[in-house]
Design a protein around this motif. Sequence first.
Motif, PDB file in Angstrom:
ATOM      1  N   GLY A 149       0.953  -1.151  -0.022  1.00  0.00           N
ATOM      2  CA  GLY A 149       0.006  -0.092  -0.178  1.00  0.00           C
ATOM      3  C   GLY A 149       0.814   1.380   0.002  1.00  0.00           C
ATOM      4  N   PRO A 150       0.331   2.504   0.136  1.00  0.00           N
ATOM      5  CA  PRO A 150       1.060   3.458   0.212  1.00  0.00           C
ATOM      6  C   PRO A 150       1.836   3.647   1.310  1.00  0.00           C
ATOM      7  N   SER A 151       3.070   4.203   1.017  1.00  0.00           N
ATOM      8  CA  SER A 151       4.035   4.563   2.070  1.00  0.00           C
ATOM      9  C   SER A 151       3.598   5.578   3.082  1.00  0.00           C
ATOM     10  N   LEU A 152       4.144   5.619   4.456  1.00  0.00           N
ATOM     11  CA  LEU A 152       4.033   6.453   5.368  1.00  0.00           C
ATOM     12  C   LEU A 152       3.822   7.930   4.673  1.00  0.00           C
ATOM     13  N   ASN A 153       5.212   8.085   4.026  1.00  0.00           N
ATOM     14  CA  ASN A 153       5.702   9.455   3.572  1.00  0.00           C
ATOM     15  C   ASN A 153       4.443   9.900   2.610  1.00  0.00           C
ATOM     16  N   THR A 192       2.535  -3.656   9.473  1.00  0.00           N
ATOM     17  CA  THR A 192       2.738  -3.552   7.917  1.00  0.00           C
ATOM     18  C   THR A 192       4.211  -3.544   7.769  1.00  0.00           C
ATOM     19  N   PRO A 193       4.824  -4.524   6.743  1.00  0.00           N
ATOM     20  CA  PRO A 193       6.100  -4.598   6.861  1.00  0.00           C
ATOM     21  C   PRO A 193       6.661  -3.442   5.908  1.00  0.00           C
ATOM     22  N   THR A 194       7.957  -2.916   6.102  1.00  0.00           N
ATOM     23  CA  THR A 194       8.910  -1.888   5.585  1.00  0.00           C
ATOM     24  C   THR A 194      10.102  -2.277   5.368  1.00  0.00           C
ATOM     25  N   VAL A 195      10.733  -1.906   4.313  1.00  0.00           N
ATOM     26  CA  VAL A 195      12.113  -2.289   4.069  1.00  0.00           C
ATOM     27  C   VAL A 195      12.824  -1.033   3.868  1.00  0.00           C
ATOM     28  N   THR A 196      14.344  -0.838   4.234  1.00  0.00           N
ATOM     29  CA  THR A 196      15.134   0.253   4.198  1.00  0.00           C
ATOM     30  C   THR A 196      16.322  -0.386   3.647  1.00  0.00           C
ATOM     31  N   SER A 197      17.011   0.176   2.227  1.00  0.00           N
ATOM     32  CA  SER A 197      17.975  -0.423   1.810  1.00  0.00           C
ATOM     33  C   SER A 197      19.360   0.596   2.177  1.00  0.00           C
ATOM     34  N   TRP A 198      20.490  -0.141   2.339  1.00  0.00           N
ATOM     35  CA  TRP A 198      21.625   0.267   2.719  1.00  0.00           C
ATOM     36  C   TRP A 198      22.739  -0.161   1.927  1.00  0.00           C
ATOM     37  N   LEU A 199      23.806   0.853   1.444  1.00  0.00           N
ATOM     38  CA  LEU A 199      24.977   0.374   0.982  1.00  0.00           C
ATOM     39  C   LEU A 199      26.041   0.402   2.034  1.00  0.00           C
ATOM     40  N   VAL A 200      26.728  -0.917   1.936  1.00  0.00           N
ATOM     41  CA  VAL A 200      27.787  -0.938   3.005  1.00  0.00           C
ATOM     42  C   VAL A 200      29.090  -0.947   2.685  1.00  0.00           C
ATOM     43  N   VAL A 201      30.057  -0.235   2.843  1.00  0.00           N
ATOM     44  CA  VAL A 201      31.433  -0.273   2.260  1.00  0.00           C
ATOM     45  C   VAL A 201      32.240  -0.558   3.325  1.00  0.00           C
TER      46      VAL A 201
END
Length: 279
Positions: A165-169, A261-270
């Motif tokens: 569904g729509p994001s909280l933002n 409701t599940p949410t996912v955040t992406s991260w680039l790890v270096v």
Amino acid sequence: MAPLDALLGWDEDTTAQAYAAFTRAFPMYAATSRDLARRADLTDSRLVVDLCGGAGATAEAILEHVPIDAQVISLDNAAAMQRVGRRTLVDPRLTWVTAPAEDLASHVPGAADAVVCNSAIWKTDVPQVFAAVHQVLRPGGRFVFNVGGGFAGVRHPDETNVRTGPSLNTLIRQVAARDHGYAPPPAAEPAPKLPLDTIADHLSVAGLTVLDTEVVAHHSTMAEKKAWLSIPVFARPDGDFTHTQRMDILDKAYALTTPDTPTVTSWLVVVAQRPRELR
């Protein structure tokens, strides 16, 4: 939509207290901190720097990995964040230093085994900070950091696949438009602020070598997202709103969702390293 830069406002007690409460109640910062500490290979470390350490969530993870006689320095330019950290994280191995990340080399004696930076590197003068990191690391020492997916221009497949569904933002913008006549800026996909190729270039110029990169996903819920957006520096929408108004908008938007409701955040790890000296 990428999270706000949140460059300002950290040196305020309300933000520091809200941030610390979030880290205690929800796993995001603890999980990302543990991930970075694991990648930093701290088992035999004598000196480790928690760069842009805030209230100490990452320092706490570092302390779980380093030897009993190691030294950990948590450096951050927000005294309010460190005041909270000093009250909640007490360990004789830990020293708090209030200073900008760019001044790292002026406050660390050098020969650090690792520098770890969680959720903040894009808020700094990156070339200057990378040069300072090179200066304080011992040969073979590691520099481990992450960049939010929106700033790095990356998305983990899980973020694309988990859509319920729509994001909280999105809901926040809709409620703000309905109740306050809010007109969001034109939707334009901004260029990534710190993509991997730019990171690699800056690391190379600073004399650091990339050892590994990975795009990872942090799985959470709408309840955690709401709590994160309640921290003053992250509150939305932009524009001429008071914090009270933003929280009212957030509450109304959140009421249109389901907390689990599940949410996912992406991260680039270096993971980078100061090269070992040739014999």
